[in-house]
Design an enzyme around this catalytic site. Structure first.
Site, PDB file in Angstrom:
ATOM      1  N   CYS A 148       0.839  -1.206   0.000  1.00 21.57           N
ATOM      2  CA  CYS A 148       0.000   0.000   0.000  1.00 21.57           C
ATOM      3  C   CYS A 148       0.872   1.253   0.000  1.00 21.57           C
ATOM      4  CB  CYS A 148      -0.928  -0.026   1.221  1.00 21.57           C
ATOM      5  SG  CYS A 148      -1.978   1.429   1.333  1.00 21.57           S
ATOM      6  N   CYS A 151      -0.407   4.204   2.049  1.00 23.38           N
ATOM      7  CA  CYS A 151      -0.223   4.012   3.491  1.00 23.38           C
ATOM      8  C   CYS A 151       1.238   4.190   3.889  1.00 23.38           C
ATOM      9  CB  CYS A 151      -0.645   2.594   3.889  1.00 23.38           C
ATOM     10  SG  CYS A 151      -2.195   2.060   3.166  1.00 23.38           S
ATOM     11  N   ASP A 152       2.141   3.548   3.170  1.00 24.70           N
ATOM     12  CA  ASP A 152       3.521   3.436   3.647  1.00 24.70           C
ATOM     13  C   ASP A 152       4.521   4.292   2.867  1.00 24.70           C
ATOM     14  OD1 ASP A 152       2.672   1.674   5.564  1.00 24.70           O
ATOM     15  OD2 ASP A 152       2.967  -0.090   4.317  1.00 24.70           O
TER      16      ASP A 152
HETATM   17  C1  LIG Z   1       0.417  -3.645   4.473  1.00 26.06           C
HETATM   18  C2  LIG Z   1      -0.766  -2.710   4.596  1.00 26.06           C
HETATM   19  C3  LIG Z   1      -0.580  -1.465   5.187  1.00 26.06           C
HETATM   20  C4  LIG Z   1      -1.654  -0.595   5.305  1.00 26.06           C
HETATM   21  N1  LIG Z   1      -1.441   0.626   5.901  1.00 26.06           N
HETATM   22  C5  LIG Z   1      -2.473   1.500   6.017  1.00 26.06           C
HETATM   23  C6  LIG Z   1      -2.270   2.797   6.604  1.00 26.06           C
HETATM   24  O1  LIG Z   1      -1.159   3.154   7.017  1.00 26.06           O
HETATM   25  N2  LIG Z   1      -3.361   3.615   6.673  1.00 26.06           N
HETATM   26  C7  LIG Z   1      -4.596   3.269   6.202  1.00 26.06           C
HETATM   27  O2  LIG Z   1      -5.534   4.068   6.328  1.00 26.06           O
HETATM   28  N3  LIG Z   1      -4.800   2.078   5.624  1.00 26.06           N
HETATM   29  C8  LIG Z   1      -3.783   1.186   5.518  1.00 26.06           C
HETATM   30  N4  LIG Z   1      -3.968  -0.023   4.892  1.00 26.06           N
HETATM   31  C9  LIG Z   1      -5.304  -0.312   4.350  1.00 26.06           C
HETATM   32  C10 LIG Z   1      -6.248  -0.740   5.495  1.00 26.06           C
HETATM   33  O3  LIG Z   1      -5.614  -1.758   6.232  1.00 26.06           O
HETATM   34  C11 LIG Z   1      -7.581  -1.219   4.954  1.00 26.06           C
HETATM   35  O4  LIG Z   1      -8.170  -0.216   4.161  1.00 26.06           O
HETATM   36  C12 LIG Z   1      -8.542  -1.565   6.100  1.00 26.06           C
HETATM   37  O5  LIG Z   1      -7.965  -2.514   6.962  1.00 26.06           O
HETATM   38  C13 LIG Z   1      -9.866  -2.102   5.575  1.00 26.06           C
HETATM   39  O6  LIG Z   1     -10.652  -2.410   6.672  1.00 26.06           O
HETATM   40  P1  LIG Z   1     -11.885  -3.415   6.598  1.00 26.06           P
HETATM   41  O7  LIG Z   1     -12.483  -3.403   7.957  1.00 26.06           O
HETATM   42  O8  LIG Z   1     -12.734  -3.114   5.447  1.00 26.06           O
HETATM   43  O9  LIG Z   1     -11.273  -4.881   6.283  1.00 26.06           O
HETATM   44  P2  LIG Z   1     -10.045  -5.723   6.806  1.00 26.06           P
HETATM   45  O10 LIG Z   1      -9.089  -4.917   7.599  1.00 26.06           O
HETATM   46  O11 LIG Z   1      -9.552  -6.427   5.601  1.00 26.06           O
HETATM   47  O12 LIG Z   1     -10.718  -6.796   7.794  1.00 26.06           O
HETATM   48  C14 LIG Z   1     -11.584  -7.802   7.318  1.00 26.06           C
HETATM   49  C15 LIG Z   1     -11.717  -8.920   8.347  1.00 26.06           C
HETATM   50  O13 LIG Z   1     -12.729  -9.839   7.918  1.00 26.06           O
HETATM   51  C16 LIG Z   1     -12.310 -11.167   8.206  1.00 26.06           C
HETATM   52  N5  LIG Z   1     -12.992 -12.135   7.331  1.00 26.06           N
HETATM   53  C17 LIG Z   1     -12.944 -12.206   5.975  1.00 26.06           C
HETATM   54  N6  LIG Z   1     -13.701 -13.241   5.526  1.00 26.06           N
HETATM   55  C18 LIG Z   1     -14.239 -13.830   6.638  1.00 26.06           C
HETATM   56  C19 LIG Z   1     -15.090 -14.966   6.840  1.00 26.06           C
HETATM   57  N7  LIG Z   1     -15.568 -15.713   5.824  1.00 26.06           N
HETATM   58  N8  LIG Z   1     -15.421 -15.319   8.113  1.00 26.06           N
HETATM   59  C20 LIG Z   1     -14.974 -14.586   9.168  1.00 26.06           C
HETATM   60  N9  LIG Z   1     -14.152 -13.497   9.019  1.00 26.06           N
HETATM   61  C21 LIG Z   1     -13.788 -13.131   7.781  1.00 26.06           C
HETATM   62  C22 LIG Z   1     -10.796 -11.122   7.940  1.00 26.06           C
HETATM   63  O14 LIG Z   1     -10.148 -12.166   8.620  1.00 26.06           O
HETATM   64  C23 LIG Z   1     -10.414  -9.733   8.478  1.00 26.06           C
HETATM   65  O15 LIG Z   1     -10.048  -9.800   9.834  1.00 26.06           O
HETATM   66  C24 LIG Z   1      -2.930  -0.952   4.804  1.00 26.06           C
HETATM   67  C25 LIG Z   1      -3.128  -2.207   4.217  1.00 26.06           C
HETATM   68  C26 LIG Z   1      -2.055  -3.092   4.118  1.00 26.06           C
HETATM   69  C27 LIG Z   1      -2.281  -4.454   3.496  1.00 26.06           C
END
Ligand SMILES: Cc1cc2nc3c(=O)[nH]c(=O)nc-3n(C[C@H](O)[C@H](O)[C@H](O)COP(=O)(O)OP(=O)(O)OC[C@H]3O[C@@H](n4cnc5c(N)ncnc54)[C@H](O)[C@@H]3O)c2cc1C
Length: 370
Positions: A148, A151-152
């Site tokens: 990302c 992000c980084d």
């Molecule tokens: C390396 C990296 C660095 C990042 N750094 C930043 C940053 O500095 N700032 C920023 O704003 N954003 C950052 N991001 C982006 C940010 O992490 C995402 O936008 C954010 O986490 C999305 O949140 P979410 O709640 O939609 O989903 P997610 O964080 O993806 O969480 C989804 C959850 O659902 C669970 N899940 C999925 N399918 C199932 C199932 N069938 N049954 C039960 N559970 C399930 C998963 O296990 C997971 O825990 C980064 C992303 C990455 C990969």
């Protein structure tokens, strides 16, 4: 063994920023949400807390002027959701039946009935699966390897250094172009001799003086030290077979994302990549009572703060729906829990049994006169 049966008004899938924000809001509204999240699994790259569990510094989440570590931020989210009474269940949802309300969700050990369902199952960045790519301490993930750039990219570690971007599509061109704001030089490594990216993105990248390309080449390994982080990548020229170490301070893997939506195929509307379609005016999917928030429905912004924002919207939408108030659907109609449909122009209501009730003052006045 018989499965345990649970029944709740609000069930949330996923404990990333979207799911936990939906939990905070619905718990504060006394809806006693049940939040289900997959257990930690190194192979499937899941961890309760979502994607931020695999990163280190988060510098752009508002409210933390000095930045915060990803896992620490998610622990704060979770404690806040717990404080208002969120119930947590660690399990994989293996199957869902959304044909009628209450919706049914299946884990290995439970059957869960949900009056409303908030899907916050996120997306997963695609990785190459090469040595050195895994999260620290197994590799350099979070110590020079990222998926990302927004992000980084701005982290001090990458300032004025040489950065490698892996990929050849729109994501890779976007990441490479963005990284030129901070890096001294950005080198795109691509397996083929031409890009898959759209013409406009290609031109933008080709015209950028800070971006160079290495063609027909695969990254086989990311190398470095615990102290310095990434110091280079091992490249394999697919045409000549030559292998060499290319020095760099960071590697951004930009080969795309996969929304976690296989579970909902054939039941919920999604785009060609698999992102869930929502209304735009609300987080409603095509099924009344099913809402989606965070990265699972957002292929554009994909940030923690936007995920948290839509998580808040989902909780308010579910609360409205349970309070018998109309919620905006992707068709433009509004729908109530009783199954009433209000037309997009608000001039007519169709009841669950198909009766049309005029809802415009002129039509009603006309009817009164007759
Ligand atoms: C390396 C990296 C660095 C990042 N750094 C930043 C940053 O500095 N700032 C920023 O704003 N954003 C950052 N991001 C982006 C940010 O992490 C995402 O936008 C954010 O986490 C999305 O949140 P979410 O709640 O939609 O989903 P997610 O964080 O993806 O969480 C989804 C959850 O659902 C669970 N899940 C999925 N399918 C199932 C199932 N069938 N049954 C039960 N559970 C399930 C998963 O296990 C997971 O825990 C980064 C992303 C990455 C990969």
């Amino acid at each position: 063994m018989a499965k345990k049966n649970l029944k709740r008004d609000v069930v949330i899938i996923g404990s990333g920023p979207a799911g936990l924000t939906a939990a905070i809001y619905s718990a504060r509204a006394n809806l006693r949400p049940l939040l289900i999240d997959a257990p930690a699994d190194a192979h499937k790259q899941t961890a309760p807390g979502g994607q931020l569990m695999i990163t280190t510094d988060v510098e752009n989440y508002p409210g933390f002027s000095e930045g915060i570590q990803g896992p620490e931020l998610m622990a704060e989210f979770r404690q806040q959701a717990e404080r208002f009474g969120t119930e947590f269940l660690e399990a994989w949802i293996n199957e869902v039946d959304l044909a009628e309300r209450p919706f049914t969700l299946y884990t290995d050990e439970q059957t869960i009935e949900a009056e409303t369902l908030i899907i916050a199952s996120g997306a997963s960045a695609k990785w190459l699966g090469i040595p050195g790519e895994a999260k620290i301490p197994a590799g350099f993930g979070g110590n020079g390897v990222s998926a990302c750039a927004t992000c980084d990219g701005p982290l001090p570690h990458f300032r004025n250094k040489t950065i490698v971007v892996v990929g050849g599509g729109d994501t890779a061109m976007e990441e490479a172009t963005f990284l030129t704001r901070y890096a001294g030089r950005v080198v795109v490594v691509h397996r083929r001799d031409k890009l898959r990216a759209s013409k406009i993105m290609q031109e933008k990248a080709f015209n950028n003086q800070k971006i160079d390309f290495i063609w027909n080449t695969e990254v086989e390994e990311i190398v470095g030290t615990d102290h310095e982080g990434v110091t280079g990548v091992k490249l394999h020229d697919l045409k000549t077979g030559e292998k060499r170490i290319f020095p760099c301070a960071g590697v951004f893997i930009a080969i795309g994302h996969k929304p976690n939506t296989d579970l909902f195929k054939g039941q919920l509307d999604m785009d060609e990549v698999g992102y869930l379609k929502t209304s735009g005016h609300s987080t409603s999917t095509n099924i009344p009572g099913v809402f989606a928030c965070g990265d699972v429905q957002d292929s554009v912004y994909r940030q923690a703060v936007t995920a948290a924002g839509t998580g808040c919207m989902s909780a308010i939408d579910a609360e409205r729906f349970l309070d018998h108030l109309p919620v905006a659907m992707p068709t433009g109609e509004e729908v109530t829990i009783e199954g009433e449909h209000i037309s997009p122009d608000h001039r007519a209501i169709i009841t669950a049994d198909g009766h049309l009730i005029p809802n415009s003052p002129e039509i009603m006045a006309q009817e009164d006169c007759e």
